[in-house]
Write an enzyme that holds these catalytic residues in place. Structure first.
Site, PDB file in Angstrom:
ATOM      1  N   GLU A 140       0.839  -1.195   0.000  1.00  0.00           N
ATOM      2  CA  GLU A 140       0.000   0.000   0.000  1.00  0.00           C
ATOM      3  C   GLU A 140       0.880   1.252   0.000  1.00  0.00           C
ATOM      4  OE1 GLU A 140      -4.015  -1.210   2.524  1.00  0.00           O
ATOM      5  OE2 GLU A 140      -2.339  -0.289   3.589  1.00  0.00           O
ATOM      6  N   CYS A 141       0.655   2.139  -0.931  1.00  0.00           N
ATOM      7  CA  CYS A 141       1.241   3.478  -0.952  1.00  0.00           C
ATOM      8  C   CYS A 141       2.763   3.436  -0.798  1.00  0.00           C
ATOM      9  CB  CYS A 141       0.586   4.353   0.108  1.00  0.00           C
ATOM     10  SG  CYS A 141       0.812   6.127  -0.166  1.00  0.00           S
ATOM     11  N   GLY A 142       3.305   3.648   0.397  1.00  0.00           N
ATOM     12  CA  GLY A 142       4.744   3.591   0.582  1.00  0.00           C
ATOM     13  C   GLY A 142       5.319   2.253   0.166  1.00  0.00           C
TER      14      GLY A 142
ATOM     15  N   LEU B 153       4.109   0.354  -2.225  1.00  0.00           N
ATOM     16  CA  LEU B 153       4.123   0.429  -3.683  1.00  0.00           C
ATOM     17  C   LEU B 153       5.382   1.150  -4.169  1.00  0.00           C
ATOM     18  CD1 LEU B 153       2.864   0.661  -6.613  1.00  0.00           C
ATOM     19  CD2 LEU B 153       1.630   2.646  -5.764  1.00  0.00           C
TER      20      LEU B 153
ATOM     21  N   SER C 177      -0.829  -0.815  -4.705  1.00  0.00           N
ATOM     22  CA  SER C 177      -1.784   0.261  -4.953  1.00  0.00           C
ATOM     23  C   SER C 177      -1.527   1.417  -3.996  1.00  0.00           C
ATOM     24  CB  SER C 177      -3.211  -0.266  -4.765  1.00  0.00           C
ATOM     25  OG  SER C 177      -4.154   0.775  -4.763  1.00  0.00           O
TER      26      SER C 177
END
Length: 472
Positions: free
Chosen positions: A338-340, A342, A438
């Site tokens: 997730e986010c970081g 990714l 994502s």
């Protein structure tokens, strides 16, 4: 019972006041359960550091109104006192998209969904309103009257006056408020306020603040001197006769080991998500991408969000972890990012100073930091399958980042749409057969089938996991 600590606006001081209340109660050796309205990760870190219990997020968009109530009832029933920190100003929420209206409430005000006020209605708990008085005197009465009368279904139990100047200033405020018959439960002087350091995504996380115990002691002392505990304690105390929801049903489990990135670079996790993984059979193995080699005897990897942009050099220079992890993921290790997380999977990360650092090289993309903030709730429709979900699955998430990806050639994982009725779907996320990556942060409280599917993918990998010599 419990209290929601609400602000008259953002930056009114509700986080500092919430932490002061928690610090005082823990200093009194009380069992305290904290909650946070909304999708925030960092404020709950401070709560948990004080209470030694996971803070629970109450977010009816990422979960549901029913889940918010069940989560609150279950965890508040295990504590002496319960404290809920609100989000933004009291009535600051969102307007649901038309296709989400079935979850609405006819009593909601415009742009009120998922606000602190909405949470107070759902849980039927009183509110303490924090007022930033730094630029107020007599006008404070109009503000308080407005908040108290705007929605008569809410119970404003009292006020905390923050950033009060002189004794004369306090006298003016009290005189103005007196005709409203609203109790003043606390007064914090402007000079006494304790400032917590912040940066581009909010407060600096707890792992980067070694002096926190002293800060919490100062907050407890401030709370002792500033609050009317004879009136606050009965409002905060959990009733032993309150019915608690049944604990989660025991879930059939497949024993697997899941490495979870936990250090200063990666620390954005919902407590409920981690507990669901454990209930489905996962043993969570904490691992630091900054300094540790990656453990080879694991069956899956969870890369949460955080601040990899601030630690890009250290992440890049942990060559042993980068090399072995690249090989393992390429060999099929189920990976949820997730986010970081990714960003860490990409070829490179260009940090805030414009310097490029090699990352894992799993996704053919470069992360670029930007001054523009991407923020908001999203609905994602999966375009391809991933270790968590099949193509066509519909999920909700939240984005909060200053980065963007360039030059990825992989199939997009989601068509992602914001809450606006005029929002158009945007491509988002990337997927390989064994990788789900994502920008969407998801809370699995109402979608336990997602972590269950991930654990099943881990079990399949376990059955055919390569020996270390095969991936060297």
């Amino acid at each position: 019972m419990a209290l929601i600590i609400a602000g008259d606006r953002s930056n009114s001081g509700k986080t500092t006041i919430t932490l002061a209340i928690l610090s005082y109660l823990r200093q009194q050796q009380k069992i305290v359960q904290s909650f946070k309205v909304g999708p925030d990760y960092i404020d709950p870190m401070f709560h948990a550091k004080i209470t030694d219990r996971p803070c629970r997020n109450l977010d009816p968009i990422l979960t549901s109104p029913a889940y918010v109530k069940t989560c609150f009832d279950r965890h508040a029933a295990t504590a002496d006192y319960a404290v809920i920190e609100g989000v933004m100003g009291l009535f600051d929420g969102v307007q649901l998209r038309s296709d989400w209206q079935g979850e609405g409430d006819a009593s909601l005000l415009p742009n009120d969904y998922a606000s602190t006020a909405h949470g107070a209605r759902l849980l039927n708990v009183p509110i303490v309103l924090v007022i930033d008085c730094s630029r107020l005197s007599g006008s404070v009465a109009a503000i308080v009257h407005g908040y108290c009368s705007f929605d008569p279904t809410l119970k404003i139990a009292g006020l905390i006056l923050n950033r009060v100047g002189s004794d004369r200033h306090l006298e003016l405020l009290k005189t103005a408020i007196a005709p409203l018959n609203i109790p003043i439960l606390g007064v914090l002087r402007r000079h006494a306020e304790i400032t917590l350091p912040d940066r581009h995504l909010g407060l600096v996380p707890t792992d980067e603040l070694p002096d926190l115990p002293r800060t919490f002691d100062r907050l407890a002392q401030l709370a002792t001197e500033s609050f009317r505990w004879d009136q606050l304690l009965p409002l905060l105390q959990c009733s032993p006769s309150s019915p608690s929801s049944a604990p989660p049903i025991a879930l059939s489990s497949t024993p697997v080991k899941v490495a979870i990135a936990r250090d200063r670079a990666f620390n954005f996790y919902y407590a409920d998500n981690l507990e669901l993984l454990e209930q489905f059979g996962a043993t969570l193995i904490p691992w630091s991408p900054l300094v540790e080699p990656f453990p080879h005897d694991v069956d899956g990897l969870y890369l949460g969000g955080g601040f990899p942009e601030l630690f890009a050099q250290s992440l890049s220079q942990n060559h042993t972890a980068r090399h072995s992890l690249h090989k393992l993921i390429a060999a099929g290790l189920p990976t949820y990012a997730e986010c970081g997380g990714l960003m860490y999977l990409c070829d490179a990360l260009v940090d805030l100073k414009g310097q490029s650092w090699p990352m894992l090289g799993i996704l053919p993309a470069t992360t670029l930091m930007s001054s523009a903030l991407t923020l908001g709730y999203r609905q994602g429709i999966a375009q391809v399958s991933s270790p968590l979900m099949p193509a066509g699955a519909i999920v909700r998430g939240h984005e909060f980042h200053h980065s963007k990806l360039a030059s990825s050639q992989l199939p997009n994982l989601f068509h992602s749409t914001g809450l606006s009725p005029h929002a158009t779907p945007q491509p988002e996320g990337w997927s390989l057969a064994n990788v789900h990556a994502s920008y969407l942060h998801m809370h699995w409280g109402t979608t336990p089938h997602l972590p269950q599917q991930f654990i099943q993918a881990c079990a399949r990998y376990q059955a055919s996991r390569p020996v270390p010599e095969q991936i060297a």
